[in-house]
Scaffold this motif. Structure first.
Motif, mmCIF file in Angstrom:
data_model
loop_
_atom_site.group_PDB
_atom_site.id
_atom_site.type_symbol
_atom_site.label_atom_id
_atom_site.label_comp_id
_atom_site.label_asym_id
_atom_site.label_seq_id
_atom_site.Cartn_x
_atom_site.Cartn_y
_atom_site.Cartn_z
ATOM 1 N N SER A 224 -11.253 -5.332 -3.606
ATOM 2 C CA SER A 224 -12.441 -5.875 -2.951
ATOM 3 C C SER A 224 -12.273 -7.293 -2.436
ATOM 4 N N SER A 241 -13.999 -12.326 0.195
ATOM 5 C CA SER A 241 -14.258 -10.885 0.265
ATOM 6 C C SER A 241 -13.339 -10.214 1.271
ATOM 7 N N LEU A 242 -12.859 -9.020 0.910
ATOM 8 C CA LEU A 242 -12.042 -8.196 1.792
ATOM 9 C C LEU A 242 -12.704 -6.841 1.962
ATOM 10 N N ASN A 243 -12.271 -6.105 2.948
ATOM 11 C CA ASN A 243 -12.860 -4.796 3.241
ATOM 12 C C ASN A 243 -12.496 -3.811 2.140
ATOM 13 N N SER A 244 -13.511 -3.301 1.439
ATOM 14 C CA SER A 244 -13.269 -2.351 0.346
ATOM 15 C C SER A 244 -13.449 -0.904 0.789
ATOM 16 N N ASN A 245 -13.625 -0.669 2.085
ATOM 17 C CA ASN A 245 -13.882 0.681 2.593
ATOM 18 C C ASN A 245 -12.743 1.206 3.457
ATOM 19 N N LEU A 246 -11.555 0.685 3.227
ATOM 20 C CA LEU A 246 -10.424 1.115 4.044
ATOM 21 C C LEU A 246 -9.733 2.356 3.495
ATOM 22 N N ARG A 251 -1.947 -3.222 0.148
ATOM 23 C CA ARG A 251 -2.447 -4.566 0.475
ATOM 24 C C ARG A 251 -1.574 -5.618 -0.193
ATOM 25 N N GLU A 274 -6.244 -8.802 7.340
ATOM 26 C CA GLU A 274 -7.619 -8.952 6.885
ATOM 27 C C GLU A 274 -8.047 -10.406 6.757
#
Length: 852
Positions: A224, A241-246, A251, A274
């Motif tokens: 996340s 915050s990073l994209n948690s819906n990939l 990563r 990101e």
């Protein structure tokens, strides 16, 4: 794997290592294993793979046509190198990698020299595994990890990996790269640096959020976001915050060749950046090469300079008779040969430019003019240029290497140090000097030296006379240019405007009154107006600006500037919007919750530990009390007024006997011939810690039926540990018993009468963090050294109805007492170890300061 299969495989494995008819890739390898790229026929050099083949370990070259080989760990699907043992020391195709019981090593096949190895290990290696996380492990026979690649990262950090404080990442390099970038985690921020000059901070990025002012312990990446954690592993100090819906992804964070730190994901067969820091090209140190001007992402050479900034070769003076100055130790052959005469000059850069490092470092000097800034640079061969800010008289120097310059609106003007080259014609004949000249020149030189010496003597006498007049006249303004490392200097009119003519008072103390102010950049500050006008006030003021201005710690108040005009002396300090601890702890507002009290206790301890052992010189505060512990709404904890203390060497501490501090917090040694040391602050901190537990002053003459709480805490400790009864009743039980016990026990340790028995503040931090047991040496209450609390308590209970005048008389009488104290106590018995001390050494710290 059971013992029998393991034994069989171990016996057969040496045979496998010599095969060259098939590629070798195992999920584990064992000691007496040797591999090189030459031994593997598929040319991949792969000899180890993780269980699901997510990562492989290999000895391979970075380019197909290169003869340089590296020991690498690679993410298979994305073909991404995530770790290298020898990124800066390539080996040949036949260089062996050896796993032995002593560890893992890589040698050069040509010379046999050791290129890389694991450090000495505590027990023999039994196996090497590569996990599906990308972590390479060396294990012993008990399956205990002896070494792991996650502890020695190169340029990359993976999900599940921790990067601790002071363990930098460096970009991976090839043979023709000469990079000086690093990613460095400090105890309060994440930095990008070029030649140790900061050019980016995570805290200044708009996407980052700060949650706590606890010291940072490590950083980590997960599904996340990107996090900076405190030492407990759960407190988030800062996060991104990073994209948690990939979905399913690989990563990682990486420091690149250009100095950028990127967090990248490999998703659906492609790479996605990101996060990139810094995001703008012109924020980098060298986007346009040496002295290239970066503006809106494009490169050019400043006026009066020429070159090829587009290809990052940099810019040089357009005037061919002028060359850039070289740093120390890099002198041109022409100069060495004496073929050229040279003198320093300064080539002015165009208006509206700045240097990347200026916003991240303190000025080299304050208060001087432009010429003094140039002189400062001319005297140091490492200095290659200057930037001068006229509004604050600040001088910034460029050291050792010059990067690019960038467009800026700030009113700094830049000058580049150059050499004016004057060739000496070889064809010129040397003129003969007449004989009379040979006689007169040395004689003239002798008279000239004598004349200069006389002038210097007269000048020195004038300077001494001026200094004496300066010291005797309280109205004489101090020459601030003589004090190095000062912060921004403000005019008195600027301070009057910022404080709206000192309209809002937010505090007061023994050295002045504090007002709230707002600077032109809209930042809120606290302005301390020094009230003392005598010589002692000047001394304390100079000590404060010299000390605070060069100390930066998350738990110490930052000095942002100062003002000296005539008899006016003011400090511009960091503003803490929640006020001081005494208001939060003893005031009528909302009760300070237990978790907040623990954070305050730990933050204060960390600040004092830094003053005692983290600075270049030991700094003793001498007035630790709740009024000097400031808070912010975000639970920031900072110690103030430490600049009023003295910088002590061990030799000086024995001579430092002036009584200072505040009643209730003064250590007993103030009234004896004992040396004042950092343990004096430890005593005061212990008293504050007990007040944090109880939620009220340890002692107060104003209470009719008051109690001396340190004595109550001691008795509860001796009566089987009734610690919960000591907690602030306003909390209504919202405490943890083991934490109350810890704070009480640590507080009692800190107030031992014998300074040698008190723990250091570093040990106090360890105890509060849980890393040092309270029961270790100097960290367990010793009853014999707490005997004096009974005398303090008895003296406290007597004068509850005394007027301030009577209290002062009592204090003076107790100070002058000289009889010994040997009476037994009902529980502790005789206090023999201190029977030689006078009664004055057993006075309460509440009494020995007298009324203020």
């Amino acid at each position: 794997m059971g013992f029998a299969p393991f034994l069989a495989f171990s016996l057969l494995f040496p045979f496998f290592t010599f095969l060259s008819s098939a590629p070798l890739a195992f999920h584990a390898v064992y000691p007496n294993f040797t591999a090189s790229n030459f031994k593997f026929i598929d040319d991949s050099g792969t000899f180890l793979a993780s269980l699901n083949n997510t990562f492989t370990a290999s000895i391979t070259n970075s380019k197909s046509d290169s003869s340089n080989y590296f020991f690498l760990i690679t993410h298979v699907v994305s073909d991404t190198i995530i770790w290298s043992a020898n990124p800066y020391n390539p080996v040949s195709i036949s260089s062996p990698l050896t796993l032995s019981p002593a560890g893992l090593s890589l040698s050069d096949d040509d010379s046999g020299a050791l290129v890389w190895s694991t450090p000495p290990l505590p027990s023999p290696v039994a196996a090497m595994h590569l996990l599906d996380s990308g972590n390479l492990l060396l294990l012993d026979h008990a399956n205990v990890t002896l070494w792991q690649s996650f502890d020695v990262p190169t340029d990359t950090i993976l999900v599940g990996q921790r990067l601790p404080v002071r363990n930098p990442l460096f970009p991976a390099t090839t043979e023709d790269d000469d990079m000086s970038f690093r990613l460095l985690l400090t105890d309060d921020d994440l930095l990008l640096q070029w030649n140790q000059l900061t050019f980016w901070k995570l805290s200044m990025d708009l996407k980052a959020f700060r949650h706590s002012y606890s010291p940072v312990s490590f950083l980590a990446i997960n599904g996340s976001g990107f996090y900076l954690f405190a030492s407990d592993g759960s407190t988030v100090v800062m996060h991104l915050s990073l994209n948690s819906n990939l979905g399913e992804l690989f990563r990682f964070g990486r420091l690149g060749f250009d100095g950028r730190f990127k967090i990248t994901s490999f998703v659906n067969g492609g790479f996605v950046d990101e996060f990139v820091g810094p995001s703008e090209n012109c924020q980098l140190p060298t986007p346009c090469g040496k002295l290239g001007l970066c503006s809106s992402g494009t490169c050019s050479c400043p006026p009066s300079f020429t070159g090829d900034s587009q290809n990052k070769n940099g810019c040089v003076p357009a005037d061919s008779s002028v060359s850039l100055a070289s740093p120390c130790g890099n002198v041109s052959k022409a100069n060495v040969a004496g073929e050229l005469n040279s003198s320093f000059s300064y080539l002015r850069l165009t208006d509206g430019v700045d240097y990347f490092a200026n916003n991240f470092m303190e000025p080299e000097n304050h208060g001087g003019d432009l010429q003094s800034c140039k002189d400062l640079c001319s005297r140091n061969c490492s200095c290659l240029g200057i930037f001068y800010e006229d509004s604050s008289s600040s001088c910034f120097l460029i050291w050792d290497k010059i990067g690019s310059v960038m467009s800026a609106k700030r009113s700094r003007v830049g000058y580049i140090k150059t050499l004016q080259m004057t060739p000496i014609s070889e064809g010129k004949s040397r003129k003969r000097i007449p004989l009379v000249g040979l006689i007169l020149i040395p004689s003239s030189a002798i008279f000239l030296v004598i004349a200069i010496g006389v002038l210097l003597c007269f000048r020195r006498l004038r300077v001494l006379a001026t200094l004496q007049r300066s010291e005797s006249s309280s109205s004489m303004e101090l020459d601030m240019t003589l004090i190095p490392g000062l912060p921004v200097r403000y005019g008195y009119d600027e301070i009057v405007t910022a404080t709206d003519n000192f309209k809002t008072q937010i505090g007061s103390g023994g050295f002045g009154t504090v007002f709230k102010g707002t600077l032109p950049d809209k930042s809120v500050v606290a302005v301390k107006k020094i009230s003392s006008q005598g010589a002692q006030g000047r001394v304390n003021f100079c000590a404060e600006i010299a000390v605070i201005g060069n100390i930066h710690h998350v738990n110490l108040v930052r000095l942002k500037g100062f003002c000296v005009e005539g008899r006016q002396k003011l400090l511009v300090l960091e503003y803490m919007n929640r006020g001081s601890l005494d208001k939060a702890l003893f005031g009528d507002g909302p009760v300070l919750e237990w978790r907040e009290r623990l954070e305050i206790a730990l933050g204060t301890a960390r600040g004092l530990a830094y003053l005692h052992s983290g600075c270049d010189h030991k700094i003793i505060h001498c007035d630790v009390k709740p009024e000097n512990i400031l808070l912010s709404q975000s639970l920031g904890v900072k110690i103030s007024d430490f600049g009023l203390s003295k910088l002590l060497t061990p030799e000086q501490s024995g001579r430092f006997t002036t009584l200072r501090g505040t009643r209730g917090y003064l250590a007993p040694e103030w009234l004896t011939s004992s040396a004042i040391s950092d343990k004096t602050d430890v005593y005061s901190y212990g008293m504050v810690l007990l007040e944090i537990v109880r939620g009220k002053k340890n002692c107060s003459f104003e209470e009719k039926d008051g109690e001396y709480f340190p004595l109550v805490a001691l008795e509860m400790h001796m009566m089987g540990g009734r610690y919960l009864e000591l907690a602030d009743p306003r909390l209504e039980g919202r405490v943890r018993g083991e934490e109350v016990e810890m704070l009480v026990r640590v507080g009692l340790c800190c107030v031992h009468e014998d300074p040698a028995l008190r723990p250091t503040m570093a040990n106090v931090v360890g105890m509060l963090e849980g890393g040092v047991a309270v029961a270790v040496a100097n960290a367990n209450p010793i009853l014999e050294s707490l005997n004096f609390l009974y005398l303090y308590g008895s003296k406290f209970s007597e004068p509850s109805n005394l007027t301030p005048q009577n209290q002062s008389a009592l204090w003076r009488a107790l100070v002058s007492a000289t009889t010994t104290t040997t009476q037994p106590h009902p529980i502790l018995g005789n206090h023999k170890s201190n029977s030689h001390r006078t009664a004055s050494s057993h006075l309460s710290s509440h009494q020995l300061s007298g009324p203020r």
